[in-house]
Write a protein that holds these residues in place. Structure first.
Motif, short mmCIF file in Angstrom:
data_model
loop_
_atom_site.label_atom_id
_atom_site.label_comp_id
_atom_site.label_asym_id
_atom_site.label_seq_id
_atom_site.Cartn_x
_atom_site.Cartn_y
_atom_site.Cartn_z
N LEU A 112 28.34 -93.73 4.96
CA LEU A 112 28.77 -94.66 3.93
C LEU A 112 29.76 -94.03 2.96
CD1 LEU A 112 28.60 -97.43 2.63
CD2 LEU A 112 26.53 -96.67 1.42
N LEU A 113 29.46 -92.83 2.45
CA LEU A 113 30.35 -92.21 1.47
C LEU A 113 31.72 -91.92 2.07
CD1 LEU A 113 30.72 -91.11 -1.37
CD2 LEU A 113 29.84 -88.91 -0.56
N THR A 114 31.74 -91.41 3.29
CA THR A 114 33.02 -91.14 3.95
C THR A 114 33.82 -92.43 4.10
OG1 THR A 114 32.06 -89.29 5.17
CG2 THR A 114 34.14 -90.17 5.98
N GLY A 115 33.18 -93.48 4.55
CA GLY A 115 33.87 -94.76 4.74
C GLY A 115 34.42 -95.31 3.44
N LEU A 116 33.65 -95.21 2.37
CA LEU A 116 34.08 -95.71 1.07
C LEU A 116 35.27 -94.94 0.51
CD1 LEU A 116 30.58 -96.26 -0.55
CD2 LEU A 116 32.21 -98.07 0.02
N LEU A 117 35.40 -93.68 0.93
CA LEU A 117 36.47 -92.83 0.40
C LEU A 117 37.67 -92.71 1.34
CD1 LEU A 117 34.35 -89.94 -1.17
CD2 LEU A 117 35.49 -91.83 -2.36
#
Length: 279
Positions: A112-117
């Motif tokens: 999730l964090l990678t995708g959001l960034l």
């Protein structure tokens, strides 16, 4: 131009040493901790470079989304993302999002964090996911019971989450449409506190004994490959599993492309988030 890096789980252990080394290299480091107090305290002890503390409980998807907003407010672009945060739980716990805690922190937070960034990561940015050779201890993801309701064990849960890290890295590399590099890293047997947090007294005792065993790495030694991949001048090859600064074979099940696609779809469903890869 000052390079930027976000390191999760960076208040102690491997993450702290990774953040410290990147700051020493002149990076603007966003140092993530589970809460504000720990992030502030860790950031204050690092000299050299600019260090900005950020915080979020990575078992909470709403908190991860808030963290991404904070990161975007701090930096216009991100050169390096080190997904380092991890947990090991003796007893099965569920998050507020209805996901088994270890799987949520050790895998879904990475996803999730990678995708959001993605829209902040430079087209030649580097994503480093700290995995473990523990992924060899399971034959595959238990898609029929990913939260391990029927047969939970801390070692099995941890191993499944570390296999998910490798599968995720390989699938990201297959799907990406830019020059980002993604690497899974085996830090080795490291003298950290991961097995002491919130576990049974027996498991805490076993972890203390394990930390005293000869051959275990210091946290700085465990961080070395992540730091190398983040800072080496030539772009490292993407979609590989690294140990001691060189690629090596991961467990055979990690190369199952169908398993990786199923994990990706499950991650989309459990987070409600779909990647928007650059065209």
């Amino acid at each position: 131009m000052v390079k930027t890096a976000l390191v999760t789980g960076a208040t102690t252990g491997i993450g702290f040493e990774t953040a410290s080394a990147l700051a020493a290299e002149g990076y603007h480091v966003l140092l993530h901790g589970r809460n504000e107090e720990k992030a502030l305290a860790a950031a204050a002890t690092i000299g050299g470079g600019k260090v900005t503390p950020v915080f979020a409980d990575l078992s909470d998807q709403a908190a991860i989304r808030s963290l991404a907003v904070r990161v975007k407010a701090e930096v216009e672009s991100l050169d390096v993302l080190v997904n380092n945060a991890g947990v090991w739980n003796s007893q099965r716990e569920m998050t507020r999002d209805g996901v088994e805690h270890t799987f949520a922190v050790n895998h879904l937070a990475y996803y999730l964090l990678t995708g959001l960034l993605l829209d902040r990561l430079r087209p030649d940015g580097r994503i480093i996911c700290v995995s473990s050779d523990s992924h060899r201890q399971v034959k595959g993801i238990d898609f029929s019971d990913v939260s391990l309701e029927r047969h939970y064990h801390g070692l099995r849960s941890y191993a499944q989450s570390k296999l998910a890290n490798v599968l995720y890295c390989y699938e990201y590399d297959r799907r990406k449409s830019d020059g980002t590099t993604i690497c899974a890293v085996q830090p080795g047997l490291v003298q950290t506190d991961i097995g002491l947090k919130g576990n049974t007294w027996l498991h805490r005792l076993a972890w203390r004994v394990r930390r005293r065993m000869s051959g275990n790495k210091t946290p700085a030694e465990g961080a070395d490959t992540s730091v190398f991949l983040a800072t080496v001048a030539d772009q490292p090859p993407s979609g590989l599993y690294w140990d001691e600064r060189v690629p090596k074979k991961s467990f055979s099940s990690s190369y199952d492309a169908e398993e990786a696609r199923k994990l990706w779809t499950l991650s989309e469903q459990l987070t409600g988030f779909t990647y928007d890869f650059r065209v």
